[in-house]
Design a protein around this motif. Structure first.
Motif, PDB file in Angstrom:
ATOM      1  N   GLU A 176       0.842  -1.205   0.000  1.00 22.09           N
ATOM      2  CA  GLU A 176       0.000   0.000   0.000  1.00 22.09           C
ATOM      3  C   GLU A 176       0.876   1.254   0.000  1.00 22.09           C
ATOM      4  OE1 GLU A 176      -2.517  -0.215   3.465  1.00 22.09           O
ATOM      5  OE2 GLU A 176      -3.236  -2.222   2.947  1.00 22.09           O
ATOM      6  N   GLY A 177       2.162   1.058   0.306  1.00 19.88           N
ATOM      7  CA  GLY A 177       3.066   2.181   0.518  1.00 19.88           C
ATOM      8  C   GLY A 177       3.233   3.158  -0.634  1.00 19.88           C
ATOM      9  N   PRO A 178       3.610   2.670  -1.818  1.00 21.34           N
ATOM     10  CA  PRO A 178       3.884   3.620  -2.901  1.00 21.34           C
ATOM     11  C   PRO A 178       2.711   4.565  -3.184  1.00 21.34           C
ATOM     12  CG  PRO A 178       4.714   1.469  -3.472  1.00 21.34           C
ATOM     13  CD  PRO A 178       3.939   1.293  -2.189  1.00 21.34           C
ATOM     14  N   ALA A 179       1.482   4.082  -3.008  1.00 20.45           N
ATOM     15  CA  ALA A 179       0.336   4.946  -3.268  1.00 20.45           C
ATOM     16  C   ALA A 179       0.170   5.973  -2.153  1.00 20.45           C
ATOM     17  CB  ALA A 179      -0.936   4.114  -3.384  1.00 20.45           C
ATOM     18  N   GLU A 180       0.460   5.569  -0.929  1.00 19.08           N
ATOM     19  CA  GLU A 180       0.201   6.452   0.209  1.00 19.08           C
ATOM     20  C   GLU A 180       1.349   7.434   0.447  1.00 19.08           C
ATOM     21  OE1 GLU A 180      -0.241   4.468   3.968  1.00 19.08           O
ATOM     22  OE2 GLU A 180      -0.795   6.321   5.005  1.00 19.08           O
ATOM     23  N   ASP A 181       2.546   6.991   0.204  1.00 22.49           N
ATOM     24  CA  ASP A 181       3.711   7.760   0.622  1.00 22.49           C
ATOM     25  C   ASP A 181       4.600   8.047  -0.575  1.00 22.49           C
ATOM     26  OD1 ASP A 181       5.820   8.877   1.928  1.00 22.49           O
ATOM     27  OD2 ASP A 181       6.260   7.149   3.205  1.00 22.49           O
ATOM     28  N   PHE A 182       4.197   9.048  -1.331  1.00 20.34           N
ATOM     29  CA  PHE A 182       4.857   9.369  -2.579  1.00 20.34           C
ATOM     30  C   PHE A 182       6.341   9.657  -2.373  1.00 20.34           C
ATOM     31  CE2 PHE A 182       5.839  11.973  -6.250  1.00 20.34           C
ATOM     32  CZ  PHE A 182       5.284  11.190  -7.246  1.00 20.34           C
ATOM     33  N   SER A 183       6.657  10.379  -1.300  1.00 15.06           N
ATOM     34  CA  SER A 183       8.040  10.831  -1.123  1.00 15.06           C
ATOM     35  C   SER A 183       8.996   9.676  -0.833  1.00 15.06           C
ATOM     36  CB  SER A 183       8.112  11.871  -0.011  1.00 15.06           C
ATOM     37  OG  SER A 183       7.651  11.289   1.184  1.00 15.06           O
ATOM     38  N   ASN A 184       8.485   8.563  -0.351  1.00 11.04           N
ATOM     39  CA  ASN A 184       9.371   7.430  -0.065  1.00 11.04           C
ATOM     40  C   ASN A 184       9.199   6.282  -1.056  1.00 11.04           C
ATOM     41  OD1 ASN A 184      10.823   8.213   2.367  1.00 11.04           O
ATOM     42  ND2 ASN A 184       8.812   8.226   3.343  1.00 11.04           N
ATOM     43  N   LYS A 185       8.588   6.615  -2.198  1.00 10.25           N
ATOM     44  CA  LYS A 185       8.245   5.583  -3.171  1.00 10.25           C
ATOM     45  C   LYS A 185       9.436   4.681  -3.533  1.00 10.25           C
ATOM     46  CE  LYS A 185       6.460   6.637  -7.338  1.00 10.25           C
ATOM     47  NZ  LYS A 185       5.485   7.245  -8.252  1.00 10.25           N
ATOM     48  N   GLU A 186      10.548   5.309  -3.833  1.00 10.40           N
ATOM     49  CA  GLU A 186      11.723   4.540  -4.279  1.00 10.40           C
ATOM     50  C   GLU A 186      12.235   3.634  -3.155  1.00 10.40           C
ATOM     51  OE1 GLU A 186      12.911   4.953  -7.434  1.00 10.40           O
ATOM     52  OE2 GLU A 186      14.934   4.088  -7.392  1.00 10.40           O
ATOM     53  N   LYS A 187      12.252   4.191  -1.947  1.00 12.32           N
ATOM     54  CA  LYS A 187      12.722   3.416  -0.792  1.00 12.32           C
ATOM     55  C   LYS A 187      11.804   2.201  -0.553  1.00 12.32           C
ATOM     56  CE  LYS A 187      14.742   5.141   3.513  1.00 12.32           C
ATOM     57  NZ  LYS A 187      16.147   4.915   3.281  1.00 12.32           N
ATOM     58  N   ILE A 188      10.501   2.453  -0.620  1.00 10.20           N
ATOM     59  CA  ILE A 188       9.546   1.359  -0.417  1.00 10.20           C
ATOM     60  C   ILE A 188       9.698   0.327  -1.533  1.00 10.20           C
ATOM     61  CG2 ILE A 188       7.111   0.732  -0.180  1.00 10.20           C
ATOM     62  CD1 ILE A 188       6.651   3.727   0.602  1.00 10.20           C
ATOM     63  N   ALA A 189       9.844   0.812  -2.769  1.00  7.23           N
ATOM     64  CA  ALA A 189       9.990  -0.118  -3.900  1.00  7.23           C
ATOM     65  C   ALA A 189      11.172  -1.047  -3.650  1.00  7.23           C
ATOM     66  CB  ALA A 189      10.164   0.657  -5.194  1.00  7.23           C
ATOM     67  N   GLY A 190      12.225  -0.511  -3.059  1.00  9.20           N
ATOM     68  CA  GLY A 190      13.401  -1.330  -2.765  1.00  9.20           C
ATOM     69  C   GLY A 190      13.117  -2.424  -1.760  1.00  9.20           C
ATOM     70  N   LEU A 191      12.069  -2.245  -0.958  1.00 12.45           N
ATOM     71  CA  LEU A 191      11.736  -3.237   0.074  1.00 12.45           C
ATOM     72  C   LEU A 191      10.757  -4.300  -0.432  1.00 12.45           C
ATOM     73  CD1 LEU A 191      11.325  -0.734   3.035  1.00 12.45           C
ATOM     74  CD2 LEU A 191      13.094  -2.500   2.854  1.00 12.45           C
ATOM     75  N   LEU A 192      10.185  -4.053  -1.610  1.00  9.63           N
ATOM     76  CA  LEU A 192       9.195  -5.004  -2.129  1.00  9.63           C
ATOM     77  C   LEU A 192       9.865  -6.302  -2.560  1.00  9.63           C
ATOM     78  CD1 LEU A 192       7.103  -2.579  -4.392  1.00  9.63           C
ATOM     79  CD2 LEU A 192       6.617  -3.260  -2.047  1.00  9.63           C
ATOM     80  N   ARG A 193       9.119  -7.382  -2.485  1.00 14.92           N
ATOM     81  CA  ARG A 193       9.622  -8.682  -2.931  1.00 14.92           C
ATOM     82  C   ARG A 193       8.583  -9.323  -3.840  1.00 14.92           C
ATOM     83  NH1 ARG A 193      13.304  -6.555  -1.281  1.00 14.92           N
ATOM     84  NH2 ARG A 193      14.884  -7.195   0.225  1.00 14.92           N
ATOM     85  N   PHE A 194       9.081  -9.962  -4.915  1.00 11.39           N
ATOM     86  CA  PHE A 194       8.177 -10.523  -5.912  1.00 11.39           C
ATOM     87  C   PHE A 194       8.519 -11.968  -6.244  1.00 11.39           C
ATOM     88  CE2 PHE A 194       8.666  -5.968  -6.746  1.00 11.39           C
ATOM     89  CZ  PHE A 194       7.338  -5.554  -6.745  1.00 11.39           C
ATOM     90  N   ALA A 195       7.510 -12.668  -6.745  1.00  7.68           N
ATOM     91  CA  ALA A 195       7.791 -13.955  -7.381  1.00  7.68           C
ATOM     92  C   ALA A 195       8.274 -13.628  -8.789  1.00  7.68           C
ATOM     93  CB  ALA A 195       6.519 -14.786  -7.440  1.00  7.68           C
ATOM     94  N   SER A 196       9.011 -14.545  -9.391  1.00  7.08           N
ATOM     95  CA  SER A 196       9.481 -14.266 -10.750  1.00  7.08           C
ATOM     96  C   SER A 196       9.682 -15.549 -11.521  1.00  7.08           C
ATOM     97  CB  SER A 196      10.783 -13.464 -10.702  1.00  7.08           C
ATOM     98  OG  SER A 196      11.892 -14.291 -10.913  1.00  7.08           O
ATOM     99  N   THR A 197       9.929 -15.393 -12.824  1.00  3.24           N
ATOM    100  CA  THR A 197      10.150 -16.573 -13.664  1.00  3.24           C
ATOM    101  C   THR A 197      11.452 -17.278 -13.290  1.00  3.24           C
ATOM    102  OG1 THR A 197      11.084 -15.052 -15.273  1.00  3.24           O
ATOM    103  CG2 THR A 197       8.828 -15.792 -15.654  1.00  3.24           C
TER     104      THR A 197
END
Ligand code: ADP
Length: 634
Positions: A390-411
Motif C-alpha cells: 500500500e506504501g507507494p500509493a500512500e507515501d509518494f516521497s518514499n516511493k523509491e525506498k519502499i519499492a526497494g523493500l518489495l519482494r516478488f515472485a518471478s520466472t
C-alpha cells in the motif's frame, strides 16, 4: 470481608470461554507469563490515572506513590497483585473482564482447529492479557474501585474461569485494583518470594513504576510477626529514557511484549533520541507476526504517546503512515503539550515532521533487516508484504525506498515465493535490458504458464509474476525503479528495445507484411470483440494471445471494480497471433468463411481463457469447438 450487595452471576461471552480454554491448554509450558500480563495491565492502569489526574488532580485522592505490589500467602496458596491506578467501575469490570472488545474476534476464534499445537500458535497472534490468570489459578478474585468514585462503589469480581463470573458491590477504601489468584493445586510454587522476584526481574524489569515485594524479614523467636516491609524489585525507570548501550536485548524484547501484547520476540527495533529543534525519543519495533486483525479497519494501530515521560494516549495514529500500521512502539515528546488531543495531533506541524522522520526510521530499519537478515526478512514479507504494497500509493516521497523493500515472485523462482527484490532483478538483467518486465494475474499457476512469457523464456529474460489482488493497483503507482521503467508484458505493443536484434526486428516486419491479408480477414471475423488484430512477435508455442490496450484497465482492476459494484469502462483487447503456429497456418489456408469465423472465435476464446478471463458466451465456444470436432472425426 465487607458486605456484598447487588450480587449477580453473569455468563462470559462465548469468545472469552473459547479463549480461556485455548489458553489453559496451550500455555501450560510457559505459565509464569501470567504475572507479566497482570503487571502490564496494572502499569497501564497507573499510566491512565497519571494522565487523567493532570486535569483532575482530585483523582489522586491525596497522593500516595504510584506503584504495584505483589504479595503471596503460602498457607492460603494465593498470589495477590495490587495497583493504585485508575481502577474499574462495576460496568467496567463486567465489560472488560467478561467480554473481548476486539473486532473480528469471533471470526478469529473460528480458526481454532481443536488441535492444541496449531491453536497455541494462534494464541500468540491474539494476546491473552487478564485471562492468563487462569493458567495458574482455579479461582480469581478482582477487587477494584474506579478513581474518583466513593469507597462504597467498589466492585468484587470472582470467577473459576469456567462459564461465568460473579460481581457484587463492596466497600473498597483504596482506589485501584487488587487481584487475588487462588493457585491451582500443583501451582503452589508461585506463592514464593524468590520465584516471584525472579519472574518480575525477568519479564517486568522495564516497567517504569516500582513493583514491590514484601521483604523477607523473619521474625526472631518469640517475637510477634513484624509489620510488612516492602522493597522495589524492578529497575522502575522508563526503558526508552535509558542510553541504548546500557539496555540488553532481553530488556528490549520484554518491553516490546508489554506494549504490543505479543508473545513472540520482535524481529527488530530502533531506539533513538532526537535533540535539536524538536526533542523526542522513539522506540519502534517490527513484530515477527501479523496480528489477526491486521486488515480490520478498526483494529488498533499507532504508537504509545508519552509527553515528558507521562503516558498520554495509546494508538496515536498520526506518527506513522497507514502502510506501517503494524509497527509497535513508543514516542516520548518534549515539545507537545500534556493535554494534546487526537484532533490536535492531526493538525500539528510538529507531528508532520516527526511522522516523516519516524517513517524514515522504520524504512531504514527494514532495509537493514533485509540486508543483514534475509531469512528474517522473508518472514517479515510473508506477514506484512501485502500491507507494504500500500506504501507507494500512500507515501509518494518514499516511493523509491519502499519499492526497494518489495519482494516478488518471478520466472527465475520455481515455487512462486515472493523473494526477488528489484535490486536482485536489475543485477541479473540481460545486457542492454533497460526495463523491468512484469505480468499480473490471478494465481501463480496461471501466470507461470502464460503465453505472454514465451518470448521472454526464449530470450532468457526474467519477468516478475504478480498475483496478489493489490498488485495491479500497486503497479499503477510504480512507474520506475532505479531509472528503469516497469513494463507490463501483457499490455500494448511489446517493445523489447535493445533486446531484439535489428535482424529480428526486420524479419518480424517482413512477416507482418506478408500477413496483412490474414489480419484483415480475422478482423472481419471477430468484428466488435477486438480493438485491433496484429501479428505477434511474443509467441513461440501458442497460436494467439490477447493484449490489453496501453490505457485500459487490466483484469484484476476490472474484477476489483466489478466486485465493489462500480461501472467498469468498456475495453476491447488486441488479438495477436503467432504466424508460424500450425493452427494459424491452417486458418490462413481455410477456404470456407464459416469455418474461418469459427476457428478465429475459438482462438480468441482460448486466448481469453489462458489469460484467466471468463468467456462472454461460453456456450457459443463449446458449440463451435464441437462442430469442428465432429468435422474432424468424419
Ligand atoms: P487488554 O489489556 O489487551 O485490553 P485484558 O484482558 O488484559 O486485555 O484487559 C482487559 C481490560 O481490563 C483492559 O483493557 C483494562 O481496561 C481492564 N483492566 C485489566 N486490568 C486492569 C487493572 N489492573 N486496572 C484497571 N483496569 C484493568
Amino acid at each position: 470481608m465487607s458486605v456484598e450487595t447487588q450480587k449477580e452471576t453473569l455468563g462470559f461471552q462465548t469468545e472469552v470461554k473459547q479463549l480461556l480454554h485455548l489458553m489453559i491448554h496451550s500455555l501450560y509450558s510457559n505459565k509464569e507469563i501470567f504475572l507479566r500480563e497482570l503487571i502490564s495491565n496494572a502499569s497501564d492502569a497507573v499510566d491512565k490515572l497519571r494522565f487523567e489526574a493532570l486535569s483532575k488532580p482530585e483523582l489522586l485522592e491525596g497522593g500516595a506513590e504510584l506503584k504495584i505490589r505483589v504479595s503471596f500467602d503460602k498457607d492460603a496458596k494465593t498470589v495477590t497483585l495490587e495497583d493504585n491506578g485508575i481502577g474499574m467501575s462495576r460496568e467496567d469490570v463486567i465489560t472488560h473482564l467478561g467480554t473481548i472488545a476486539k473486532s473480528g474476534t469471533a471470526d478469529f476464534m473460528k480458526n481454532l482447529s481443536g488441535d492444541q499445537k496449531k491453536d497455541s500458535h494462534l494464541i500468540g497472534q491474539f494476546g491473552v492479557g487478564f485471562y492468563s490468570a487462569f493458567i495458574v489459578a482455579d479461582q480469581v478474585e478482582v477487587f477494584s474501585r474506579r478513581a474518583g468514585q466513593p469507597a462504597s462503589e467498589g466492585v468484587h469480581w470472582s470467577s473459576k474461569g469456567e462459564g461465568d463470573f460473579e460481581v457484587a458491590t463492596v466497600e473498597k477504601a483504596e482506589r485501584g485494583t487488587r487481584i487475588v489468584l487462588h493457585l491451582k493445586s500443583g501451582e503452589e510454587e508461585f506463592a514464593d518470594g524468590w520465584r516471584l522476584r525472579n519472574i518480575i526481574k525477568k519479564y517486568s524489569d522495564h516497567i517504569a513504576l516500582p513493583i514491590e515485594l514484601p521483604k523477607e524479614a523473619a521474625a526472631a523467636e518469640g517475637e510477634e510477626q513484624p509489620a510488612l516491609e516492602w522493597e522495589t524489585v524492578n529497575r522502575a525507570s522508563a526503558l526508552w529514557t535509558r542510553p541504548r548501550t546500557e539496555i540488553k536485548d532481553e530488556e528490549y524484547q520484554e518491553f516490546y511484549k508489554h506494549i504490543a501484547h505479543d508473545f513472540e520476540n520482535p524481529l527488530s527495533w530502533s531506539h533513538n533520541k532526537v535533540e535539536g529543534k524538536l526533542e523526542y525519543s522513539s522506540l519502534l519495533y517490527v513484530p515477527a507476526r501479523a496480528p489477526f486483525d491486521l486488515y480490520q479497519r478498526e483494529a488498533p494501530k499507532g504508537l504509545k504517546l508519552y509527553v515528558q515521560r507521562v503516558f498520554v494516549m495509546d494508538q496515536a495514529e498520526s506518527f506513522l503512515p497507514l502502510y506501517l500500521r503494524f509497527i509497535k512502539g513508543v514516542v516520548d515528546s518534549n515539545d507537545l503539550s500534556l493535554n494534546v488531543s487526537r484532533e490536535i495531533l492531526q493538525k500539528d506541524p510538529i507531528i508532520d515532521s516527526m511522522k516523516s522522520a519516524l517513517t524514515k526510521r522504520v524504512l531504514d530499519m527494514l532495509e537493514k533487516l533485509a540486508k543483514n537478515e534475509p531469512e528474517q526478512y522473508k518472514g517479515f514479507w510473508k506477514n506484512f508484504g501485502q500491507v507494504m504494497k500500500e506504501g507507494p500509493a500512500e507515501d509518494f516521497s518514499n516511493k523509491e525506498k519502499i519499492a526497494g523493500l518489495l519482494r516478488f515472485a518471478s520466472t527465475q523462482g520455481d515455487d512462486g515465493e515472493q523473494a526477488v527484490s528489484l535490486a536482485d532483478y536489475l543485477a541479473r538483467a540481460k545486457e542492454g535490458q533497460d526495463k523491468i518486465y512484469y505480468l499480473t494475474g490471478e494465481t501463480y499457476a496461471q501466470v507461470k504458464n502464460s503465453p505472454h512469457l514465451e518470448v521472454f523464456r526464449k530470450k532468457g529474460i526474467e519477468v516478475l509474476l504478480l498475483t496478489d489482488r493489490i498488485d495491479e493497483w500497486l503497479m499503477s503507482y510504480l512507474s520506475e525503479f532505479d531509472g528503469k521503467n516497469f513494463v507490463d508484458v501483457a499490455r500494448g505493443d511489446l517493445d523489447l528495445g535493445n533486446l531484439d536484434s535489428e535482424e529480428d526486428k526486420k524479419a518480424a516486419e517482413e512477416v507482418a507484411k506478408t500477413k496483412e491479408g490474414l489480419v484483415e480477414r480475422i478482423k472481419t471475423a471477430l468484428g466488435e470483440s477486438v480493438s485491433e488484430v496484429r501479428v505477434s512477435h511474443r509467441l513461440t508455442d501458442s497460436p494467439a494471445i490477447l493484449a490489453i490496450g496501453e490505457q485500459d484497465l487490466g483484469l484484476q482492476m476490472r474484477q476489483i471494480l466489478e466486485a465493489s459494484g462500480q461501472k467498469v469502462p468498456d475495453s476491447k483487447p488486441i488479438f495477436e497471433f503467432n504466424p508460424s503456429h500450425p493452427l494459424i497456418e491452417k486458418l490462413d489456408s481455410e477456404q470456407s468463411e464459416e469455418r474461418f469465423g469459427d476457428l478465429s472465435h475459438i482462438l480468441f476464446d482460448q486466448a481469453a481463457l489462458a489469460a484467466g478471463d471468463s468467456l462472454k458466451d461460453p456456450a457459443a465456444y463449446v458449440r463451435r469447438l464441437n462442430k469442428l470436432l465432429v468435422e474432424l472425426s468424419v
